[in-house]
Design a protein around this motif. Structure first.
Motif, PDB file in Angstrom:
ATOM      1  N   VAL A 236     -24.815   6.269   4.069  1.00 40.36           N
ATOM      2  CA  VAL A 236     -23.433   6.510   3.677  1.00 40.36           C
ATOM      3  C   VAL A 236     -23.245   7.987   3.279  1.00 40.36           C
ATOM      4  CG1 VAL A 236     -21.495   5.858   2.347  1.00 40.36           C
ATOM      5  CG2 VAL A 236     -22.693   3.988   3.211  1.00 40.36           C
ATOM      6  N   PRO A 237     -22.258   8.830   3.791  1.00 39.19           N
ATOM      7  CA  PRO A 237     -22.123  10.161   3.375  1.00 39.19           C
ATOM      8  C   PRO A 237     -21.505  10.163   1.897  1.00 39.19           C
ATOM      9  CG  PRO A 237     -20.413   9.529   5.026  1.00 39.19           C
ATOM     10  CD  PRO A 237     -21.455   8.603   4.804  1.00 39.19           C
ATOM     11  N   ILE A 238     -22.143  11.011   0.914  1.00 41.85           N
ATOM     12  CA  ILE A 238     -21.629  10.908  -0.457  1.00 41.85           C
ATOM     13  C   ILE A 238     -21.334  12.114  -0.796  1.00 41.85           C
ATOM     14  CG2 ILE A 238     -21.884  10.120  -2.945  1.00 41.85           C
ATOM     15  CD1 ILE A 238     -23.557   7.980  -1.444  1.00 41.85           C
ATOM     16  N   ALA A 239     -20.189  12.422  -1.810  1.00 41.67           N
ATOM     17  CA  ALA A 239     -20.184  13.902  -2.257  1.00 41.67           C
ATOM     18  C   ALA A 239     -19.773  13.618  -3.897  1.00 41.67           C
ATOM     19  CB  ALA A 239     -19.241  14.692  -1.633  1.00 41.67           C
ATOM     20  N   VAL A 240     -20.528  14.149  -4.712  1.00 40.12           N
ATOM     21  CA  VAL A 240     -20.085  14.152  -6.159  1.00 40.12           C
ATOM     22  C   VAL A 240     -18.876  15.152  -6.612  1.00 40.12           C
ATOM     23  CG1 VAL A 240     -20.781  14.130  -8.443  1.00 40.12           C
ATOM     24  CG2 VAL A 240     -22.486  13.258  -6.560  1.00 40.12           C
ATOM     25  N   GLN A 241     -17.970  14.482  -6.912  1.00 37.33           N
ATOM     26  CA  GLN A 241     -16.572  15.428  -7.273  1.00 37.33           C
ATOM     27  C   GLN A 241     -16.480  15.614  -8.908  1.00 37.33           C
ATOM     28  OE1 GLN A 241     -13.177  13.651  -5.755  1.00 37.33           O
ATOM     29  NE2 GLN A 241     -11.733  14.737  -6.752  1.00 37.33           N
ATOM     30  N   GLN A 242     -16.245  17.037  -9.233  1.00 37.68           N
ATOM     31  CA  GLN A 242     -15.993  17.258 -10.510  1.00 37.68           C
ATOM     32  C   GLN A 242     -14.769  17.913 -10.636  1.00 37.68           C
ATOM     33  OE1 GLN A 242     -18.841  19.195 -13.023  1.00 37.68           O
ATOM     34  NE2 GLN A 242     -17.624  20.381 -13.740  1.00 37.68           N
ATOM     35  N   TRP A 243     -13.556  17.298 -10.959  1.00 40.26           N
ATOM     36  CA  TRP A 243     -12.252  17.541 -10.886  1.00 40.26           C
ATOM     37  C   TRP A 243     -11.989  17.641  -9.107  1.00 40.26           C
ATOM     38  CZ3 TRP A 243     -10.989  15.552 -14.900  1.00 40.26           C
ATOM     39  CH2 TRP A 243     -11.802  15.873 -16.005  1.00 40.26           C
ATOM     40  N   GLN A 244     -11.443  18.778  -8.575  1.00 41.82           N
ATOM     41  CA  GLN A 244     -11.224  19.010  -7.159  1.00 41.82           C
ATOM     42  C   GLN A 244     -12.569  19.598  -6.307  1.00 41.82           C
ATOM     43  OE1 GLN A 244      -8.764  17.017  -5.658  1.00 41.82           O
ATOM     44  NE2 GLN A 244      -8.118  16.574  -7.658  1.00 41.82           N
ATOM     45  N   GLY A 245     -13.406  20.016  -7.281  1.00 44.26           N
ATOM     46  CA  GLY A 245     -14.598  20.655  -6.539  1.00 44.26           C
ATOM     47  C   GLY A 245     -15.942  19.721  -6.213  1.00 44.26           C
ATOM     48  N   LEU A 246     -16.462  20.267  -5.336  1.00 45.83           N
ATOM     49  CA  LEU A 246     -17.924  19.503  -4.962  1.00 45.83           C
ATOM     50  C   LEU A 246     -19.108  19.883  -5.568  1.00 45.83           C
ATOM     51  CD1 LEU A 246     -17.021  18.861  -1.119  1.00 45.83           C
ATOM     52  CD2 LEU A 246     -16.519  17.329  -3.137  1.00 45.83           C
ATOM     53  N   ILE A 247     -19.853  19.191  -6.371  1.00 43.22           N
ATOM     54  CA  ILE A 247     -20.960  19.834  -6.864  1.00 43.22           C
ATOM     55  C   ILE A 247     -22.309  19.060  -6.620  1.00 43.22           C
ATOM     56  CG2 ILE A 247     -19.960  19.980  -8.996  1.00 43.22           C
ATOM     57  CD1 ILE A 247     -21.144  17.523 -10.186  1.00 43.22           C
ATOM     58  N   ALA A 248     -22.200  17.925  -5.507  1.00 42.31           N
ATOM     59  CA  ALA A 248     -23.404  17.591  -4.766  1.00 42.31           C
ATOM     60  C   ALA A 248     -23.074  16.945  -3.606  1.00 42.31           C
ATOM     61  CB  ALA A 248     -24.215  16.668  -5.785  1.00 42.31           C
ATOM     62  N   ILE A 249     -23.735  17.066  -2.222  1.00 47.23           N
ATOM     63  CA  ILE A 249     -23.577  16.517  -1.211  1.00 47.23           C
ATOM     64  C   ILE A 249     -25.039  15.700  -0.815  1.00 47.23           C
ATOM     65  CG2 ILE A 249     -22.872  16.842   1.166  1.00 47.23           C
ATOM     66  CD1 ILE A 249     -21.812  19.263  -1.548  1.00 47.23           C
TER      67      ILE A 249
ATOM     68  N   LEU B 194     -16.053  10.120   4.123  1.00 46.78           N
ATOM     69  CA  LEU B 194     -16.999  10.674   2.846  1.00 46.78           C
ATOM     70  C   LEU B 194     -16.377   9.818   1.749  1.00 46.78           C
ATOM     71  CD1 LEU B 194     -18.652  13.033   1.843  1.00 46.78           C
ATOM     72  CD2 LEU B 194     -16.375  14.056   1.359  1.00 46.78           C
ATOM     73  N   ILE B 195     -17.355   9.425   0.959  1.00 50.05           N
ATOM     74  CA  ILE B 195     -17.050   8.773  -0.198  1.00 50.05           C
ATOM     75  C   ILE B 195     -17.146   9.946  -1.338  1.00 50.05           C
ATOM     76  CG2 ILE B 195     -17.977   7.106  -2.010  1.00 50.05           C
ATOM     77  CD1 ILE B 195     -16.859   5.793   0.732  1.00 50.05           C
ATOM     78  N   ALA B 196     -16.331   9.933  -2.112  1.00 54.19           N
ATOM     79  CA  ALA B 196     -16.278  11.097  -3.112  1.00 54.19           C
ATOM     80  C   ALA B 196     -16.245  10.417  -4.561  1.00 54.19           C
ATOM     81  CB  ALA B 196     -14.975  12.134  -2.983  1.00 54.19           C
ATOM     82  N   CYS B 197     -17.509  10.498  -5.189  1.00 59.51           N
ATOM     83  CA  CYS B 197     -17.376   9.953  -6.567  1.00 59.51           C
ATOM     84  C   CYS B 197     -17.296  10.909  -7.676  1.00 59.51           C
ATOM     85  CB  CYS B 197     -18.945   9.505  -6.554  1.00 59.51           C
ATOM     86  SG  CYS B 197     -19.190   8.606  -5.184  1.00 59.51           S
ATOM     87  N   HIS B 198     -16.217  10.845  -8.491  1.00 63.18           N
ATOM     88  CA  HIS B 198     -16.146  11.556  -9.669  1.00 63.18           C
ATOM     89  C   HIS B 198     -17.230  11.367 -10.515  1.00 63.18           C
ATOM     90  CE1 HIS B 198     -14.278  14.173 -12.923  1.00 63.18           C
ATOM     91  NE2 HIS B 198     -13.443  14.465 -11.703  1.00 63.18           N
ATOM     92  N   VAL B 199     -17.759  12.456 -11.311  1.00 65.39           N
ATOM     93  CA  VAL B 199     -18.455  12.433 -12.387  1.00 65.39           C
ATOM     94  C   VAL B 199     -18.087  11.569 -13.342  1.00 65.39           C
ATOM     95  CG1 VAL B 199     -19.960  14.392 -11.771  1.00 65.39           C
ATOM     96  CG2 VAL B 199     -17.969  14.518 -13.550  1.00 65.39           C
ATOM     97  N   ALA B 200     -18.818  11.128 -14.481  1.00 63.76           N
ATOM     98  CA  ALA B 200     -18.287  10.348 -15.598  1.00 63.76           C
ATOM     99  C   ALA B 200     -17.511  11.266 -16.565  1.00 63.76           C
ATOM    100  CB  ALA B 200     -19.595   9.431 -16.134  1.00 63.76           C
ATOM    101  N   THR B 201     -16.718  10.815 -17.282  1.00 68.06           N
ATOM    102  CA  THR B 201     -15.688  11.457 -18.245  1.00 68.06           C
ATOM    103  C   THR B 201     -15.652  10.686 -19.366  1.00 68.06           C
ATOM    104  OG1 THR B 201     -13.495  10.762 -17.158  1.00 68.06           O
ATOM    105  CG2 THR B 201     -14.740  12.751 -16.418  1.00 68.06           C
ATOM    106  N   LEU B 202     -15.309  11.561 -20.688  1.00 66.27           N
ATOM    107  CA  LEU B 202     -15.149  11.151 -21.909  1.00 66.27           C
ATOM    108  C   LEU B 202     -13.692  11.504 -22.315  1.00 66.27           C
ATOM    109  CD1 LEU B 202     -18.127  12.022 -24.153  1.00 66.27           C
ATOM    110  CD2 LEU B 202     -16.651  10.001 -24.027  1.00 66.27           C
ATOM    111  N   LYS B 203     -12.687  10.644 -22.899  1.00 69.39           N
ATOM    112  CA  LYS B 203     -11.610  11.082 -23.438  1.00 69.39           C
ATOM    113  C   LYS B 203     -11.486  10.603 -24.950  1.00 69.39           C
ATOM    114  CE  LYS B 203      -8.858   6.946 -22.055  1.00 69.39           C
ATOM    115  NZ  LYS B 203      -7.768   6.474 -21.106  1.00 69.39           N
TER     116      LYS B 203
END
Length: 731
Positions: A105-118, A168-177
């Motif tokens: 499966v094609p996966i990209a890791v997303q941080q906000w609207q940018g890609l940091i890993a493919i 493409l599956i875009a997975c956003h990184v974990a976040t804290l609030k």
């Protein structure tokens, strides 16, 4: 549209040259099956042998001393074996395993609207982290005013990626609030309310390191980054050589050179048909020295000596390790095996993904010469640009004609290491990372902070992340117990750093500034405890001027806020003993609750000295492993003289030697810890006394000790002492 490429099927390990050698035997067991490899990438034509090939040193002659003497296990030993293991598209793999997705499966890791890993299936569609996209080609208008042009470019990346690969599956990184105690995977995180956290990836990285340590307990493991590590396999391979070839463990009788006698001939290995190796450089072996048998010792350019056998065995060990990682965690890796860290690093990426490469000495010239030299570790950036401009060079081969004298004349004597790296020479050691001296959590502010009320939610978010990392370093469990490995780890200082916006642009700012205060030891460790109080106080001091601005004065606008620990150290035995006493006292004494209330009352009544902003000199101090004592950062003068290099305790009149001015606070803090522990011990003894008269006497002792401590704290309110009962804040 092309479909994602599937990972190649597993293939067998490199064959030996003849069938007899492949049969099981006590001296040479059959190779371990290979977990993976992919086809070799297209290679350039073999370079023609020339004088520059001689710039690369040949294999050294391997002697019994290299194998049998423990003192010979140095970086220059020809039997040295270093591995570099890298997780393939690490962040994307971490997310794929977390979500239970198939590896195709094609996966990209997303941080906000940018890609940091493919991952590699997504790369088959031409998706990269740095796609050439122009803003005019996409309709994203209007951008929020607080997005810089660079950030607006990142917004375009994810849109272009989905155009190229709708699946493409875009997975956003974990976040804290604010309000959460750990990072989570939120459905729609917002940059204005959430902070990115890579903690889940760090935890997966630690799992991989533990597998490395378990698989090669005799080796050294150096974590290079969150997704890569170096493994020094020299000692395990030495033991493996002696196990497979027991005749090497005994020095032949009448050896003329003793331990310096070369080893007997090594078995021949079929590197040409192996999936691990790289063909050697096309150069004839040097003439044989009549005084020694280079073939026996494995010397010469042609290889096939014992140093090559060591690398072959290193390949087997590395495959076992990589197989365990994939079996237990589901992560594929790529690895490089060679005689030093630089070569292992550059060849680990040669056959990615899910593969490994062994780079022996005889192949270094052919491998390095056509390589862009700026791809080598430490030779990129400004240094690489300067070298490229000076010599008009692009590849390693372009620089081999530059003499050492010329390079040192242009770039200084320290450029010797550059000269050596270009020739594949590197004697740096693989060392386990020691305890980190600092920790940092930061957040870019959008819009900029101008008031304390705006910053308080972010301070707690930073505290949650920082406290979580400190607990991990201390080895604390969910109930607050500290493991043996991390026991005693504690920072000396809490530092609040910030960057201000310039007068015209929100996203262009000044250099970092910082303020700091000593961080008191306390239990339990909580993001709502002293860390939040100290951070709130520091931020309040920074933004205080905004509440009373004079006409024409611009307010402070913070565009980046960071909270960090510095001076992390494992505490002395005495401090750890006090910490253990507090834990045991909490489980055996019925008065602990009351005692904690007394301690909290003392904290609330203690007077904290004011902090001062960092200057250029204090910025250097932050980089020091052992910062100067906090009294140097305090506006209040010290009341205790150290002209006689001693300090007298006002409570017990004990005279303590002061080694230096910088040790004053440490000595006072440790001695005060002793007083507190003694008082608590007396209270504990009093609480279990059976006789009422005895109990009354013990209670009197406890009250007297507590009163003495209160007097001491009032008399020393202006002194910044460390340790338990140290710097405390006003409530």
């Amino acid at each position: 549209m092309s479909s994602p490429a599937k990972p190649p099927p597993p293939r067998s390990s490199p064959p030996l040259q003849n069938e007899e050698a492949q049969r099981p035997s006590p001296s040479l067991p059959p190779p371990v099956p290979v977990a993976s490899t992919s086809a070799l990438p297209p290679s350039s034509p073999p370079p023609v042998a020339d004088e520059l090939d001689k710039e690369y040193p040949p294999d050294a002659i391997v002697t019994y001393r290299h194998l049998l003497s423990p003192q010979s296990l140095t970086p220059s030993n020809p039997l040295r074996v270093i591995g570099h293991c890298d997780v393939d598209a690490a962040y994307a793999q971490f997310e794929g395993v977390r979500l239970g997705l198939d590896k195709t499966v094609p996966i990209a890791v997303q941080q906000w609207q940018g890609l940091i890993a493919i991952n590699y299936p997504a790369r088959a569609f031409g998706i990269t982290r740095h796609m050439n996209v122009s803003l005019s080609s996409l309709t994203i208008s209007p951008f929020p005013h607080f997005f810089s042009p660079a950030e607006s470019y990142l917004v375009c990346q994810i849109m272009e990626a989905r155009k190229r690969c709708p699946e493409l599956i875009a997975c956003h990184v974990a976040t804290l609030k604010d309000g959460e105690d750990e990072p989570k995977y939120h459905e729609n995180p917002q940059i204005t309310t959430h902070k990115v956290s890579l903690e889940p990836y760090r935890k997966e990285s630690q799992k991989i390191i533990k597998i490395f340590q378990r698989c090669v307990p005799e080796g050294e493991i150096e974590k290079a980054s969150i997704d890569e590590a170096y493994l020094d396999l020299s000692l395990p391979i030495r033991n493996l050589l002696l196990t497979r070839y027991p005749h090497l463990s005994i020095l032949p009788p009448n050896s003329p050179l003793g331990l310096d006698t070369p080893l007997p001939p090594a078995p021949k290995l079929d590197w040409e048909s192996s999936e691990w190796g790289i063909p050697p450089s096309p150069i004839s072996p040097p003439p044989k020295d009549p005084s020694s048998d280079s073939e026996e010792g494995g010397g010469g350019r042609e290889g096939n000596g014992w140093s090559d056998v060591a690398l072959w065995l290193g390949g087997e060990v590395m495959e076992r390790v990589r197989g365990e990682v994939e079996k237990e965690l589901g992560y594929t890796t790529s690895a490089g095996i060679s005689h030093n860290k630089i070569l292992a690093k550059v060849c680990s990426a040669y056959k990615k993904p899910r593969a490994q490469t062994v780079l022996r000495t005889s192949a270094v010239s052919r491998f390095l010469r056509p390589m862009a030299f700026q791809k080598i570790r430490f030779l990129g950036g400004k240094l690489g640009d300067a070298i490229a401009n000076e010599y008009g060079a692009a590849t390693v081969g372009d620089l081999l004609s530059v003499s050492l004298e010329e390079m040192q004349r242009k770039f200084g004597e320290e450029s010797l290491w550059v000269y050596n790296i270009l020739r594949g020479i590197d004697h740096s050691e693989v060392k386990e990372k020691s305890l980190a001296k600092s920790m940092l959590a930061s957040k870019n502010m959008r819009p900029p902070l101008t008031a304390l009320e705006q910053g308080q939610p972010w301070l707690r978010v930073l505290c949650v992340e920082l406290v979580g990392r400190l607990k991990e370093a201390r080895g604390e469990t969910s109930d607050g117990e500290t493991g043996e490995q991390g026991s005693g780890v504690w920072p000396k200082t809490l530092v609040l750093s910030w960057r201000e916006a310039d007068l015209h642009h929100n996203n262009a700012g000044s250099s970092n500034k910082s303020k700091q205060l000593p961080f008191p030891f306390h239990r339990p460790l909580s993001p709502d405890g002293p860390i939040l109080k100290i951070a709130t106080r520091l931020l309040g001091e920074i933004l205080a001027s905004n509440s009373s601005l004079k006409p024409g004065t611009k307010p402070i606008r913070i565009i980046n806020l960071a909270l960090g620990f510095t001076g992390l150290e494992r505490g002395e035995e005495g401090q750890r003993g006090i910490e253990g006493f507090l834990r045991s006292g909490a489980s055996t004494s019925a008065k602990v609750g009351k005692r904690k209330e007394v301690e909290l009352d003392e904290e609330r009544n203690a007077v904290a000295g004011s902090s001062t902003p960092s200057t250029s000199s204090s910025s250097k101090k932050l980089k020091n492993d052992r910062p100067r004592p906090s009294s140097d950062d305090n506006d209040d003068d010290e009341e205790v003289s150290i002209s006689d290099a001693t300090w007298t305790c006002p409570d017990c009149s004990k005279i303590l030697p002061i080694p230096s001015h910088s040790e004053l606070d440490r000595v006072k803090g440790e001695h005060q810890d002793w007083h507190i522990a003694k008082a608590l011990q007396e209270e504990t003894v009093g609480s279990v006394a059976s006789s009422s008269s005895s109990g009354s006497k013990r209670e009197g002792i406890g009250k007297k000790s507590t009163t003495t401590l209160n007097k001491k704290k009032k008399s020393n309110a202006k002194e910044n002492v460390g340790g338990l009962g140290g710097w405390l804040l006003k409530k």
